[in-house]
Write an enzyme that holds these catalytic residues in place. Structure first.
Site, mmCIF file in Angstrom:
data_model
loop_
_atom_site.group_PDB
_atom_site.id
_atom_site.type_symbol
_atom_site.label_atom_id
_atom_site.label_comp_id
_atom_site.label_asym_id
_atom_site.label_seq_id
_atom_site.Cartn_x
_atom_site.Cartn_y
_atom_site.Cartn_z
ATOM 1 N N ASN A 1 1.073 -1.280 -0.042
ATOM 2 C CA ASN A 1 0.069 -0.065 0.115
ATOM 3 C C ASN A 1 0.666 1.343 0.089
ATOM 4 O O ASN A 1 1.379 1.569 0.961
ATOM 5 C CB ASN A 1 -0.926 0.138 1.247
ATOM 6 C CG ASN A 1 -2.012 1.129 1.155
ATOM 7 O OD1 ASN A 1 -1.753 1.920 0.392
ATOM 8 N ND2 ASN A 1 -2.446 1.233 2.486
ATOM 9 N N GLU B 1 -4.693 -5.426 10.771
ATOM 10 C CA GLU B 1 -3.881 -4.365 11.057
ATOM 11 C C GLU B 1 -4.074 -3.853 12.397
ATOM 12 O O GLU B 1 -4.949 -2.949 12.499
ATOM 13 C CB GLU B 1 -4.113 -3.256 10.042
ATOM 14 C CG GLU B 1 -5.372 -2.821 9.597
ATOM 15 C CD GLU B 1 -5.288 -1.340 8.718
ATOM 16 O OE1 GLU B 1 -4.331 -1.267 8.268
ATOM 17 O OE2 GLU B 1 -6.287 -1.033 8.737
ATOM 18 N N GLY C 1 3.021 2.174 11.180
ATOM 19 C CA GLY C 1 3.816 3.718 11.059
ATOM 20 C C GLY C 1 4.578 3.844 12.241
ATOM 21 O O GLY C 1 5.098 4.981 12.361
ATOM 22 N N SER D 1 3.705 -2.530 10.506
ATOM 23 C CA SER D 1 5.237 -2.460 10.330
ATOM 24 C C SER D 1 6.028 -3.647 9.943
ATOM 25 O O SER D 1 6.872 -4.028 10.670
ATOM 26 C CB SER D 1 5.724 -1.843 11.691
ATOM 27 O OG SER D 1 5.125 -0.530 12.045
ATOM 28 N N GLU E 1 -6.661 4.143 8.392
ATOM 29 C CA GLU E 1 -6.569 5.427 8.077
ATOM 30 C C GLU E 1 -7.615 6.092 7.534
ATOM 31 O O GLU E 1 -8.155 7.250 7.720
ATOM 32 C CB GLU E 1 -5.379 5.828 7.164
ATOM 33 C CG GLU E 1 -3.979 5.686 7.938
ATOM 34 C CD GLU E 1 -2.904 5.104 6.996
ATOM 35 O OE1 GLU E 1 -1.657 4.973 7.665
ATOM 36 O OE2 GLU E 1 -3.077 5.364 5.533
ATOM 37 N N HIS F 1 -9.310 0.427 5.304
ATOM 38 C CA HIS F 1 -8.017 0.766 6.131
ATOM 39 C C HIS F 1 -8.365 1.721 7.238
ATOM 40 O O HIS F 1 -8.917 2.409 7.228
ATOM 41 C CB HIS F 1 -7.001 1.314 4.977
ATOM 42 C CG HIS F 1 -5.542 1.313 5.424
ATOM 43 N ND1 HIS F 1 -5.050 2.208 6.367
ATOM 44 C CD2 HIS F 1 -4.623 0.625 5.248
ATOM 45 C CE1 HIS F 1 -3.725 2.023 6.749
ATOM 46 N NE2 HIS F 1 -3.617 0.920 5.912
ATOM 47 N N LYS G 1 0.117 4.249 -0.175
ATOM 48 C CA LYS G 1 -0.559 5.469 0.636
ATOM 49 C C LYS G 1 -0.492 6.749 -0.496
ATOM 50 O O LYS G 1 -0.432 6.621 -1.520
ATOM 51 C CB LYS G 1 -0.051 5.589 1.733
ATOM 52 C CG LYS G 1 -0.317 4.288 2.683
ATOM 53 C CD LYS G 1 -0.038 4.400 3.979
ATOM 54 C CE LYS G 1 -0.100 3.095 4.672
ATOM 55 N NZ LYS G 1 -0.076 3.201 6.408
#
Length: 252
Positions: free
Chosen positions: A9, A169, A175, A215, A99, A97, A11
């Protein structure tokens, strides 16, 4: 036998030139590699999708979109429809996702609509879900994950699951440099497989690929991927580096 999957991904990174170069490099790096039931997917930004899909055509790399709107068309400024994705050669979309959930307010109900739209348009889905740190500390992580999966996917007929890839996730590991231990990943993936089996059946559950996202990097990928219910990874930062991404593919 369910497929292993390494999905990158990208992003909001890489302009068009960088995107075209990266997919070319990735495709070249695995050109002669026997992938053994393994799929390699990259998800560039919307503005690069068409060019990256053309670059990837005829290679071992598949291309996914990072998101899509649930409506067929209409007055939704800045949004992209399933038909638009299909028109540029995209057959896979990432939905849910963390985010998108956190920054853009995507609820389970919205995601269920997006899932329906994607499937109606014969798109394959990488469906994301996972808990925040507070949920993990409160020992509420299993309930959060179960609720997100049930609300987003459990309205589907069993036949629809041929086009579903799950991606767990843990939000606290995205991140941040923090990573769920291989044992934590396996524990959650086994739990996910069980709730899918309880809803549908064991055969369907055993055929669903479940990815870990949080990660993943060359130094930990092999240990994470070695767990029996971990079928690959949804990779963020490491997917932007051709050598790191190749090393993660090798680890599967």
């Amino acid at each position: 036998m369910r497929a292993k999957v390494v999905a990158g991904n990208w992003k909001m990174n890489n302009d068009l030139a960088a995107s075209k170069l990266l997919v070319k490099q990735i495709a070249k790096s695995i050109k002669r590699k026997p992938l053994k039931n393994t799929r390699v997917i990259v998800a560039p930004t919307f503005v690069s999708l068409e060019k990256v899909a053309k670059k990837a055509k005829g290679t071992k790399v598949e291309v996914a979109a990072q998101n899509m709107h649930q409506a067929k068309n209409g007055a939704f400024t800045g949004e992209i429809s399933a038909e638009m994705l299909k028109s540029v050669g995209v057959k896979i979309v990432i939905l849910g996702h963390s985010e998108r959930r956190e920054y853009f307010g995507e609820t389970d109900a919205i995601l269920a609509e997006k899932v329906n739209t994607a499937l109606e348009n014969k798109l394959e889905i990488i469906f994301c879900f996972g808990e925040v740190l507070a949920d993990r500390k409160a020992n509420n992580h299993f309930k959060v994950v179960e609720t997100q999966i049930k609300n987003g996917l459990f309205h589907l007929e069993a036949s629809a699951w041929d086009r579903i890839i799950l991606a767990y996730e843990p939000v606290w590991a995205i991140g941040t440099g923090e990573t769920a231990s291989p044992e934590q990943a396996q524990e959650m993936h086994a739990f996910i497989r069980k709730i899918v089996a309880d809803k549908y059946d064991e055969k369907l559950s055993e055929n669903v690929s479940i990815l870990y996202g949080g990660s993943v990097k060359p130094s930990n990928a092999q240990e994470i991927f070695s767990k029996p219910d971990v079928d690959g990874g949804l990779i963020g930062g490491a997917a932007l580096n051709k050598d790191d991404f190749k090393a993660i593919i090798d680890a599967i």
